[in-house]
Scaffold this active site. Structure first.
Site, PDB file in Angstrom:
ATOM      1  N   ASP A  78      -0.531   5.106   6.314  1.00  0.00           N
ATOM      2  CA  ASP A  78       0.908   5.132   6.082  1.00  0.00           C
ATOM      3  C   ASP A  78       1.561   6.380   6.662  1.00  0.00           C
ATOM      4  OD1 ASP A  78       0.442   2.806   4.702  1.00  0.00           O
ATOM      5  OD2 ASP A  78       1.707   3.343   3.000  1.00  0.00           O
ATOM      6  N   CYS A 119      -7.426   4.198   1.593  1.00  0.00           N
ATOM      7  CA  CYS A 119      -5.985   4.439   1.624  1.00  0.00           C
ATOM      8  C   CYS A 119      -5.152   3.355   0.951  1.00  0.00           C
ATOM      9  CB  CYS A 119      -5.547   4.687   3.062  1.00  0.00           C
ATOM     10  SG  CYS A 119      -6.160   6.278   3.679  1.00  0.00           S
ATOM     11  N   ASP A 120      -3.843   3.558   1.043  1.00  0.00           N
ATOM     12  CA  ASP A 120      -2.858   2.956   0.158  1.00  0.00           C
ATOM     13  C   ASP A 120      -2.994   1.454  -0.075  1.00  0.00           C
ATOM     14  OD1 ASP A 120      -2.087   5.484   0.970  1.00  0.00           O
ATOM     15  OD2 ASP A 120       0.033   5.061   0.806  1.00  0.00           O
ATOM     16  N   LYS A 121      -2.943   0.656   0.993  1.00  0.00           N
ATOM     17  CA  LYS A 121      -2.906  -0.796   0.823  1.00  0.00           C
ATOM     18  C   LYS A 121      -4.287  -1.425   0.869  1.00  0.00           C
ATOM     19  CE  LYS A 121       1.373   0.137   0.948  1.00  0.00           C
ATOM     20  NZ  LYS A 121       1.214   1.525   1.374  1.00  0.00           N
ATOM     21  N   CYS A 191      -5.196  11.961   1.442  1.00  0.00           N
ATOM     22  CA  CYS A 191      -4.405  13.175   1.239  1.00  0.00           C
ATOM     23  C   CYS A 191      -4.701  13.814  -0.116  1.00  0.00           C
ATOM     24  CB  CYS A 191      -2.924  12.857   1.365  1.00  0.00           C
ATOM     25  SG  CYS A 191      -2.488  12.237   3.007  1.00  0.00           S
ATOM     26  N   GLU A 441       8.411   2.454   3.425  1.00  0.00           N
ATOM     27  CA  GLU A 441       8.499   3.623   2.554  1.00  0.00           C
ATOM     28  C   GLU A 441       9.562   4.581   3.084  1.00  0.00           C
ATOM     29  OE1 GLU A 441       3.970   3.910   0.744  1.00  0.00           O
ATOM     30  OE2 GLU A 441       4.624   5.386   2.229  1.00  0.00           O
ATOM     31  N   SER A 466       6.876   6.627  -0.707  1.00  0.00           N
ATOM     32  CA  SER A 466       5.516   7.145  -0.647  1.00  0.00           C
ATOM     33  C   SER A 466       5.137   7.688  -2.017  1.00  0.00           C
ATOM     34  CB  SER A 466       5.448   8.274   0.387  1.00  0.00           C
ATOM     35  OG  SER A 466       4.322   9.093   0.181  1.00  0.00           O
TER      36      SER A 466
END
Length: 549
Positions: A78, A119-121, A191, A441, A466
């Site tokens: 992202d 990560c995110d998704k 992160c 985002e 985010s």
């Protein structure tokens, strides 16, 4: 075993012939087939190390008497996709991840799965697949990166985003930004703060789908590799026990995950992903009302970036998710079964909390309510979400004139063009699941506002934020503007009131005025093709997880 479908009987001679060409011996056909869904890619820092973890998983599978088969799926970063058309693909990629894992597991009749996301998704996509398939599965999340250091203080990627605004405001030189850019991310992995990737890793563990300690074990530590190996061994046992995801991811387990989310002050994206995962399992009811109800009961007990100065490393040293669960033990459902084969109560029985300045006791929380709040009103009849744990006390209630933009790009021009004033309420619309399409985002606008020192500016959108966003930023406004939501009726200068304690998001317009404006509203035309065109047709509303319908 499910894999008997492709390896037993005379009619499966062709299948065995093909599998033998992959290196299988006769003995291997008596063992469970374990798929390792690896989302490795060398363009995403959070995933660049997953080949190493996959090897550790294979060692564990083989040692326990299984046969490991590794396959890949996609992963989008992202941070790299931010603030351009690439971000339109981020949320949509969650569905592709789920579909590819489902397809591989079904096509090859796998007995069990070890899922390797970071990560995110990718984390929710793999959990959606696990719930859909309902074969034994365990998740090994890739782990956080270490925090960086800049001028004697800990920093992460969000400091770089905000630094762009700080330079624009003349409060930082470009040379200083370049130095920050070089040191904010000292190595690969997810992160360092409690952004979406790490939030989802924490909730995966809270759900019971990862081994205790997995979420906060940093990627550079030997403990992460040990957890990967142990997960490989454990999945073979889970196949033998027939311990399936639907036995673990119960209504009560999802409630535990939401409570941990609120206690940590996690990413607003969880209000999309947790309902989307639960939607794959019949009989569950995980919605915004649950987040709202629990946020009034569960306090915010950990002040982690972007809401505070602590990093994931501090959370890990304080005991990680087991310590959070231990702190919440009077609230959580302790009889939920986890991937260990034991209950939550058994997992946390001997857990001790290491640093009470990081994980605060319930009687001395960071905030008395949970980190997220659900707002409703004539601007968000079906709900919206704000990370209240990262909002300054004097902005919990705010009223101001609207500055309206029909895209993130228009808003960014206005911010850097000096057209945003203290007290304004920025409205970014037509950025929802269908409007974007893809529900981008809004990290660049929120970071620019923060970096430029605009402390009394709020932002509302039918897009997302985010996990690194902080401040009075209200997202997921539902229904979205493209679906004739009230956000489409707002004009420049309209007075908008955000009242987080009262859970209200309202514009000073009558129902009749809103309806008349909606009838004359002109929607922007956005030509898309390929996957995004299909996604726009099928995507549901943000208040139900933006799942495909």
């Amino acid at each position: 075993m499910k894999s008997d479908t492709i390896k037993r009987g005379i009619q499966r001679a062709p299948h065995r012939s093909l599998l033998a060409r992959c290196g299988l011996t006769d003995d291997d056909f008596e063992k469970p087939f374990i798929g390792i869904a690896n989302s490795y890619t060398d363009i995403v820092p959070g995933h660049i190390h997953l080949r190493e973890l996959a090897e550790a998983v294979k060692e564990g599978v083989n040692a326990a008497g299984g046969v490991a088969f590794e396959f890949n799926t996609m992963a989008i970063c992202d941070g790299i996709a931010m603030n351009h058309d690439g971000m339109k693909y981020s949320l949509a990629s969650r569905e592709i991840v789920a579909d590819t894992v489902e397809s591989m597991a079904m096509a090859h009749a796998l007995d069990g799965l070890v899922l390797l996301p970071t990560c995110d998704k990718i984390v929710p996509g793999m959990l959606m697949a696990a719930a859909r398939l309902d074969i034994p599965a365990i998740v090994v999340t890739g782990g956080p990166m270490l925090p960086g250091e800049f001028k004697g203080r800990k920093v992460d990627l969000i400091n770089v985003y905000e630094g762009v605004g700080t330079v624009s405001a003349g409060e930082m030189s470009e040379d200083e930004l370049e130095e920050l850019e070089r040191c904010a991310c000292p190595g690969p992995r997810s992160c360092a703060g409690l952004f979406t990737a790490n939030t989802m890793a924490c909730l995966t563990e809270a759900l019971g789908m990862s081994l205790p300690g997995c979420a906060t074990a940093h990627a550079v530590s030997s403990r992460k590799r040990q957890i990967a190996r142990l997960s490989g061994k454990r999945i073979v046992e889970m196949v033998q026990e027939n311990l399936k995801p639907t036995m673990i991811m119960s209504q009560e387990a999802f409630e535990n995950a939401v409570m941990v989310d609120l206690a940590l002050g996690g990413s607003t994206n969880t209000t999309l992903h947790i309902p989307a995962i639960a939607a794959e399992i019949d009989g569950l009811n995980i919605n915004l009302d649950l987040f709202d109800e629990l946020s009034r009961v569960i306090p915010h007990i950990a002040s982690i970036s972007p809401a505070g100065e602590h990093m994931m490393l501090d959370l890990d040293r304080a005991g990680g998710i087991p310590a959070v669960l231990k702190t919440l033990e009077d609230h959580i459902n302790r009889e939920c079964v986890t991937c260990t084969g034991r209950t939550v109560q058994e997992n946390i029985e001997n857990v001790k909390v290491g640093h009470r300045d990081v994980i605060r006791p319930l009687d001395s929380p960071v905030h008395s309510e949970g980190g997220l709040a659900i707002l409703r009103g004539n601007l968000a009849p079906r709900g919206s979400v704000v990370k209240q744990g990262a909002v300054a006390e004097d902005m919990m209630v705010h009223e101001g004139p609207a500055k309206v933009f029909n895209s993130e790009d228009e808003c960014m021009e206005a911010i850097f063009g000096g057209r945003i004033d203290e007290g304004d309420v920025i409205v970014i619309r037509y950025e929802g699941p269908k409007g974007g399409p893809g529900m981008r985002e809004m990290l660049n606008p929120t970071s620019a506002i923060a970096g430029m020192g605009l402390e009394r500016v709020a932002l509302i959108t039918d897009g997302r934020f985010s996990g690194g966003t902080r401040g009075p930023c209200v997202g997921h406004v539902s229904p979205e503007a493209m679906e004739d939501g009230p956000l489409a009726a707002v004009n420049d200068g309209d007075i908008i009131r955000i009242d987080i304690p009262s859970r209200k998001l309202e514009v000073d317009l009558s129902p009749r005025e809103i309806e008349e404006r909606l009838q004359s509203a002109v929607k922007p035309r956005r030509s898309v093709k390929g996957w995004l065109a299909r996604y726009r047709k099928l995507a549901g509303s943000a208040d139900t997880g933006a799942v495909l319908r």
